[in-house]
Design a protein around this motif. Structure first.
Motif, PDB file in Angstrom:
ATOM      1  N   ARG A   1       0.830  -1.210   0.000  1.00 27.50           N
ATOM      2  CA  ARG A   1       0.000   0.000   0.000  1.00 27.50           C
ATOM      3  C   ARG A   1       0.864   1.259   0.000  1.00 27.50           C
ATOM      4  O   ARG A   1       1.772   1.418   0.816  1.00 27.50           O
ATOM      5  CB  ARG A   1      -0.900   0.004   1.230  1.00 27.50           C
ATOM      6  CG  ARG A   1      -1.822   1.209   1.301  1.00 27.50           C
ATOM      7  CD  ARG A   1      -2.684   1.154   2.529  1.00 27.50           C
ATOM      8  NE  ARG A   1      -3.657   2.219   2.551  1.00 27.50           N
ATOM      9  CZ  ARG A   1      -4.530   2.409   3.538  1.00 27.50           C
ATOM     10  NH1 ARG A   1      -4.535   1.570   4.580  1.00 27.50           N
ATOM     11  NH2 ARG A   1      -5.385   3.405   3.481  1.00 27.50           N
TER      12      ARG A   1
ATOM     13  N   SER B   1      -9.138  -3.229  -1.867  1.00 28.48           N
ATOM     14  CA  SER B   1      -9.886  -2.449  -0.886  1.00 28.48           C
ATOM     15  C   SER B   1     -10.353  -3.312   0.281  1.00 28.48           C
ATOM     16  O   SER B   1     -10.247  -2.919   1.448  1.00 28.48           O
ATOM     17  CB  SER B   1     -11.082  -1.784  -1.570  1.00 28.48           C
ATOM     18  OG  SER B   1     -11.873  -1.085  -0.651  1.00 28.48           O
ATOM     19  N   SER B   2     -10.863  -4.511  -0.031  1.00 29.44           N
ATOM     20  CA  SER B   2     -11.351  -5.396   1.020  1.00 29.44           C
ATOM     21  C   SER B   2     -10.215  -5.860   1.929  1.00 29.44           C
ATOM     22  O   SER B   2     -10.365  -5.936   3.157  1.00 29.44           O
ATOM     23  CB  SER B   2     -12.056  -6.596   0.386  1.00 29.44           C
ATOM     24  OG  SER B   2     -12.569  -7.463   1.359  1.00 29.44           O
TER      25      SER B   2
ATOM     26  N   LEU C   1      -7.374  -4.272   2.521  1.00 31.55           N
ATOM     27  CA  LEU C   1      -6.906  -3.146   3.344  1.00 31.55           C
ATOM     28  C   LEU C   1      -7.858  -2.901   4.513  1.00 31.55           C
ATOM     29  O   LEU C   1      -7.414  -2.594   5.627  1.00 31.55           O
ATOM     30  CB  LEU C   1      -6.772  -1.892   2.482  1.00 31.55           C
ATOM     31  CG  LEU C   1      -5.640  -1.915   1.446  1.00 31.55           C
ATOM     32  CD1 LEU C   1      -5.648  -0.633   0.627  1.00 31.55           C
ATOM     33  CD2 LEU C   1      -4.289  -2.103   2.130  1.00 31.55           C
ATOM     34  N   ASP C   2      -9.163  -3.038   4.271  1.00 32.19           N
ATOM     35  CA  ASP C   2     -10.131  -2.877   5.367  1.00 32.19           C
ATOM     36  C   ASP C   2      -9.939  -3.964   6.416  1.00 32.19           C
ATOM     37  O   ASP C   2     -10.005  -3.704   7.621  1.00 32.19           O
ATOM     38  CB  ASP C   2     -11.558  -2.930   4.817  1.00 32.19           C
ATOM     39  CG  ASP C   2     -11.915  -1.700   4.008  1.00 32.19           C
ATOM     40  OD1 ASP C   2     -11.213  -0.690   4.141  1.00 32.19           O
ATOM     41  OD2 ASP C   2     -12.896  -1.770   3.227  1.00 32.19           O
ATOM     42  N   THR C   3      -9.710  -5.193   5.957  1.00 35.12           N
ATOM     43  CA  THR C   3      -9.543  -6.307   6.890  1.00 35.12           C
ATOM     44  C   THR C   3      -8.233  -6.191   7.667  1.00 35.12           C
ATOM     45  O   THR C   3      -8.186  -6.542   8.855  1.00 35.12           O
ATOM     46  CB  THR C   3      -9.571  -7.644   6.121  1.00 35.12           C
ATOM     47  OG1 THR C   3     -10.756  -7.714   5.331  1.00 35.12           O
ATOM     48  CG2 THR C   3      -9.567  -8.821   7.086  1.00 35.12           C
TER      49      THR C   3
ATOM     50  N   SER D   1      -6.937  -3.682   8.852  1.00 36.00           N
ATOM     51  CA  SER D   1      -7.063  -2.702   9.938  1.00 36.00           C
ATOM     52  C   SER D   1      -7.910  -3.215  11.101  1.00 36.00           C
ATOM     53  O   SER D   1      -8.087  -2.507  12.096  1.00 36.00           O
ATOM     54  CB  SER D   1      -7.670  -1.402   9.403  1.00 36.00           C
ATOM     55  OG  SER D   1      -8.996  -1.619   8.937  1.00 36.00           O
ATOM     56  N   GLU D   2      -8.435  -4.450  10.983  1.00 31.00           N
ATOM     57  CA  GLU D   2      -9.264  -5.009  12.045  1.00 31.00           C
ATOM     58  C   GLU D   2      -8.406  -5.420  13.243  1.00 31.00           C
ATOM     59  O   GLU D   2      -7.201  -5.667  13.129  1.00 31.00           O
ATOM     60  CB  GLU D   2     -10.025  -6.238  11.520  1.00 31.00           C
ATOM     61  CG  GLU D   2     -11.023  -5.937  10.424  1.00 31.00           C
ATOM     62  CD  GLU D   2     -12.263  -5.223  10.943  1.00 31.00           C
ATOM     63  OE1 GLU D   2     -12.484  -5.249  12.172  1.00 31.00           O
ATOM     64  OE2 GLU D   2     -12.980  -4.630  10.129  1.00 31.00           O
TER      65      GLU D   2
ATOM     66  N   ALA E   1     -11.607 -11.287   3.813  1.00 30.33           N
ATOM     67  CA  ALA E   1     -11.816 -10.273   2.780  1.00 30.33           C
ATOM     68  C   ALA E   1     -12.561 -10.815   1.574  1.00 30.33           C
ATOM     69  O   ALA E   1     -12.856 -10.069   0.635  1.00 30.33           O
ATOM     70  CB  ALA E   1     -10.466  -9.702   2.342  1.00 30.33           C
TER      71      ALA E   1
END
Length: 315
Positions: A124, A202-203, A205-207, A209-210, A235
């Motif tokens: 990223r 995108s999915s 990167l969201d995961t 950050s969990e 994801a």
């Protein structure tokens, strides 16, 4: 899980019922008389009336709708107005091209998108991520029919690696048949791979950050290890949605590509049937494609529930 599946089945049945009404009455209001098209502008009125009676066009719209939908429920798609052959046989013949083309394009799309999305997410903000996002943005922006014509120009006309169009049939062998489908499959797969890669990135990167991923990192896992072992599976839910929708689009939305490459698939059949006012073929093919879309979405929802039990909790 049984209750969840039953609710989805009821929703599927309602969607198909509404779709059948929309498809039938939308196509029936198209201008033009199939009998007049078949007999020509100089046909006598009594001859036209006899042909309309033979084709079943004299009844009310509701009676014709009921005759059509009851036939579909029994596996009878009717008889083509133009070719006077069973529509089911025509669809089965064309599916031998369209279905392998859609599967081929989906395999290519997934094979490109998964590594690209994972690579971009793992880097990223770095040069690799920027490069992948730039390429996928270009892939989304380029119309697939323009890309198809460009590939014909380069690989068929200039390099002569592939034929410019046509399909030899599966009787000629798997190799020649797949070769004929390669350029159309790439043209269909490029924009879909671009979309899927962006959703995967995108999915992920969201995961990443969990909290559970941060906990894994705190235990000593590297970012790449945490991504592969923990983030990737979680994801997949939005990615499965896109894959399901893509398969439906690739099966139903290849009309332009099939016409560019002169492939005898469902898309070309619909185009030819609209041109000849063969309404029964258009209605049956479109209904079949809608059925495929709804069933694929149903399968995706059930897969959701299997992957993430939270989605069926309380249902």
């Amino acid at each position: 899980m049984l209750r969840y599946t039953l609710k989805r089945l009821i929703s599927l049945a309602v969607s198909l019922a509404v779709a059948s009404l929309v498809i039938f009455f939308a196509i029936e209001v198209l201008p033009g008389d199939p009998a007049a098209y078949m007999l020509g502008v100089n046909a006598q009125e009594d001859t036209l009336a006899a042909l309309r009676e033979q084709l079943g066009l004299n009844g009310s719209a509701w009676s014709r709708y009921w005759s059509w939908i009851s036939g579909l429920l029994q596996g009878d798609f009717g008889i083509s107005y133009t070719y006077r052959t069973p529509v089911a046989d025509m669809i089965a013949e064309r599916l031998r091209v369209s279905l392998p083309l859609a599967i081929y394009a989906l395999i290519l799309s997934t094979a490109i998108a998964f590594p690209a999305g994972i690579y971009a997410a793992s880097r990223r903000g770095k040069a690799g991520d920027v490069m992948i996002m730039g390429i996928t943005q270009l892939g989304v922006a380029i119309p697939n029919f323009w890309f198809a014509m460009l590939m014909v120009l380069v690989f068929s006309i200039n390099l002569r690696w592939f034929s410019a169009g046509g399909f030899p049939g599966w009787d000629a062998g798997v190799g020649p048949a797949l070769k004929a489908l390669t350029l159309p499959a790439i043209a269909l797969a490029l924009p879909q791979a671009s979309i899927l890669a962006r959703v995967m990135r995108s999915s992920l990167l969201d995961t990443l950050s969990e909290d559970f991923v941060r906990t894994a990192r705190a235990k000593g896992l590297t970012r790449a290890q945490a991504l592969r072992r923990h983030a990737l599976r979680n994801a997949l839910i939005p990615v499965l949605t896109i894959i399901g929708l893509q398969f439906s689009f690739l099966l139903a939305g290849a009309i332009i590509i099939e016409n560019v490459f002169f492939l005898p698939g469902l898309g070309r059949l619909v185009f030819q049937s609209i041109s000849s006012r063969d309404l029964i073929v258009v209605e049956s093919v479109v209904m079949l494609l809608v059925f495929a879309v709804v069933v694929v979405n149903f399968a995706v929802e059930i897969t959701y529930a299997l992957v993430d039990p939270r989605l069926r909790a309380g249902l």
